[in-house]
Design a protein around this motif. Structure first.
Motif, PDB file in Angstrom:
ATOM      1  N   THR A 113      36.344 -35.938  10.409  1.00 20.60           N
ATOM      2  CA  THR A 113      35.567 -34.750  10.055  1.00 20.60           C
ATOM      3  C   THR A 113      35.486 -33.780  11.230  1.00 20.60           C
ATOM      4  O   THR A 113      35.466 -32.561  11.039  1.00 20.60           O
ATOM      5  CB  THR A 113      34.146 -35.119   9.591  1.00 20.60           C
ATOM      6  N   VAL A 114      35.451 -34.303  12.451  1.00 25.68           N
ATOM      7  CA  VAL A 114      35.451 -33.430  13.624  1.00 25.68           C
ATOM      8  C   VAL A 114      36.790 -32.705  13.721  1.00 25.68           C
ATOM      9  O   VAL A 114      36.849 -31.501  14.010  1.00 25.68           O
ATOM     10  CB  VAL A 114      35.159 -34.227  14.911  1.00 25.68           C
ATOM     11  N   ARG A 115      37.863 -33.403  13.448  1.00 25.01           N
ATOM     12  CA  ARG A 115      39.184 -32.767  13.462  1.00 25.01           C
ATOM     13  C   ARG A 115      39.288 -31.695  12.377  1.00 25.01           C
ATOM     14  O   ARG A 115      39.825 -30.606  12.616  1.00 25.01           O
ATOM     15  CB  ARG A 115      40.261 -33.834  13.250  1.00 25.01           C
ATOM     16  N   LEU A 116      38.776 -32.008  11.198  1.00 27.08           N
ATOM     17  CA  LEU A 116      38.802 -31.026  10.115  1.00 27.08           C
ATOM     18  C   LEU A 116      37.953 -29.804  10.445  1.00 27.08           C
ATOM     19  O   LEU A 116      38.307 -28.675  10.091  1.00 27.08           O
ATOM     20  CB  LEU A 116      38.308 -31.675   8.820  1.00 27.08           C
ATOM     21  N   LEU A 117      36.851 -30.019  11.131  1.00 27.95           N
ATOM     22  CA  LEU A 117      35.999 -28.896  11.533  1.00 27.95           C
ATOM     23  C   LEU A 117      36.761 -27.949  12.448  1.00 27.95           C
ATOM     24  O   LEU A 117      36.680 -26.724  12.296  1.00 27.95           O
ATOM     25  CB  LEU A 117      34.745 -29.415  12.226  1.00 27.95           C
ATOM     26  N   ALA A 118      37.495 -28.505  13.403  1.00 31.14           N
ATOM     27  CA  ALA A 118      38.277 -27.655  14.308  1.00 31.14           C
ATOM     28  C   ALA A 118      39.246 -26.786  13.518  1.00 31.14           C
ATOM     29  O   ALA A 118      39.396 -25.580  13.798  1.00 31.14           O
ATOM     30  CB  ALA A 118      39.016 -28.523  15.321  1.00 31.14           C
ATOM     31  N   LYS A 119      39.892 -27.359  12.528  1.00 28.26           N
ATOM     32  CA  LYS A 119      40.838 -26.584  11.705  1.00 28.26           C
ATOM     33  C   LYS A 119      40.107 -25.531  10.888  1.00 28.26           C
ATOM     34  O   LYS A 119      40.569 -24.390  10.752  1.00 28.26           O
ATOM     35  CB  LYS A 119      41.628 -27.521  10.792  1.00 28.26           C
ATOM     36  N   GLU A 120      38.970 -25.910  10.309  1.00 27.59           N
ATOM     37  CA  GLU A 120      38.200 -24.963   9.508  1.00 27.59           C
ATOM     38  C   GLU A 120      37.802 -23.734  10.317  1.00 27.59           C
ATOM     39  O   GLU A 120      37.771 -22.612   9.797  1.00 27.59           O
ATOM     40  CB  GLU A 120      36.949 -25.649   8.967  1.00 27.59           C
ATOM     41  N   LEU A 121      37.499 -23.939  11.587  1.00 30.57           N
ATOM     42  CA  LEU A 121      37.057 -22.844  12.448  1.00 30.57           C
ATOM     43  C   LEU A 121      38.214 -22.062  13.055  1.00 30.57           C
ATOM     44  O   LEU A 121      38.001 -21.168  13.869  1.00 30.57           O
ATOM     45  CB  LEU A 121      36.151 -23.387  13.551  1.00 30.57           C
TER      46      LEU A 121
END
Length: 307
Positions: free
Chosen positions: A131-139
């Motif tokens: 989820t932390v990795r996905l957050l980086a992509k989302e931002l």
């Protein structure tokens, strides 16, 4: 000329530096014939080159925690236990001699305020690495890569040195030749948790403008960054009436800090500074001071309208 001054500051401290600084909000000033013109939008020195971010990744970790709390997915008061098996050494629960029980919210507090590696690992296990990795992509942080938490990085170092534990590492590591030390994966942005100075300031701007998640989540991250106890890098470059909310990162030969500086008139600037020294000592006060001085030069240029 500003970038040249910054490089000169780092060279004087025996280091090479990368930096990116931006206003948190776009600014304009009066121009001729009643119009306006933009202030300088950035100061960049190696801002798009990859850098190891070490503990600065904890900003993303705590942001994901705060977002899950805001979404009702986590109870910040949930109790967790940090045991001997979780200890990595260092500040906070990472250095405790006995088991510690505390809330998820306090894990986030220690993660940011004293860069507690054990607290960060336990929190990461709770919110999820993916989820932390996905957050980086989302931002939009497309060049930011998170390979794992502090334990993964420590285990990587132990394996490369051939040490069974931290005590053996402390004996083996100093005896290695410098060129061997520099080849450790945790010091190479191609093989470890990494980003660019520009992406880190983007992350900070998103947090400070409530664009990185719900306003209450962004506010929590800002508050926790303001509690950091380490005041020897960015803070050293600014007057006493300027507040700094930031996160440090340190590895052998790598010294860094990213944060937002706020002036009494409300103007805020996001700054990310990364320094790589020619030797691999963990403590370098002259480099820490250079980080502050370089940040002060960059923000002074932006605040003064490029003059």
């Amino acid at each position: 000329m500003t970038e040249e001054r910054i490089r000169h500051v780092f060279a004087g401290a025996g280091a090479e530096g990368q930096l990116h600084a931006i206003p948190v909000l776009a600014r304009t000033r009066a121009a001729g014939k009643g119009g306006t013109e933009p202030f300088p939008r950035e100061v960049a020195a190696g801002a798009d080159d990859p850098v190891v971010i070490a503990s600065i990744f904890k900003v993303l970790l705590v942001l994901e925690f705060a977002r899950q709390v805001a979404a009702g997915q986590l109870d910040p008061r949930e109790r967790v236990r940090v045991t001997a098996a979780d200890r990595l050494g260092g500040w906070g629960t990472a250095g405790c001699l006995d088991d510690v029980e505390l809330s998820l919210r306090d894990l986030a507090h220690f993660t940011m305020s004293v860069s507690d590696n054990s607290a960060a690992d336990v929190l990461l296990a709770r919110v999820g690495l993916d989820t932390v990795r996905l957050l980086a992509k989302e931002l939009g942080l497309d060049r930011t890569r998170i390979v794992g938490g502090p334990r993964e990085l420590l285990e990587s170092m132990l394996a490369e040195v051939g040490a069974r534990d931290e005590r053996e590492f402390a004996v083996r590591y100093p005896a290695l030749p410098d060129d061997r030390k520099r080849r450790l994966a945790v010091l190479d942005p191609r093989h470890t948790t990494a980003s660019t100075p520009r992406e880190i300031t983007r992350l900070l701007r998103l947090i400070w403008t409530d664009a990185a998640g719900p306003p209450e989540a962004c506010a929590l991250v800002r508050d926790l960054m303001g509690r950091q106890v380490f005041r020897h890098r960015l803070v050293s470059g600014f007057p006493d009436d300027v507040t700094v909310a930031a996160k440090t990162g340190t590895l052998p030969g790598l010294h860094m800090e990213a944060g937002v500086v706020r002036y009494p008139d409300g103007e805020c600037f996001a700054v990310a500074v990364f320094a790589r020294t020619h030797d691999l000592t963990a403590s370098r006060p002259t480099v820490d001071a250079a980080i502050g001085e370089a940040a002060g030069i960059a923000v002074g240029f932006l605040r003064g309208g490029g003059r």
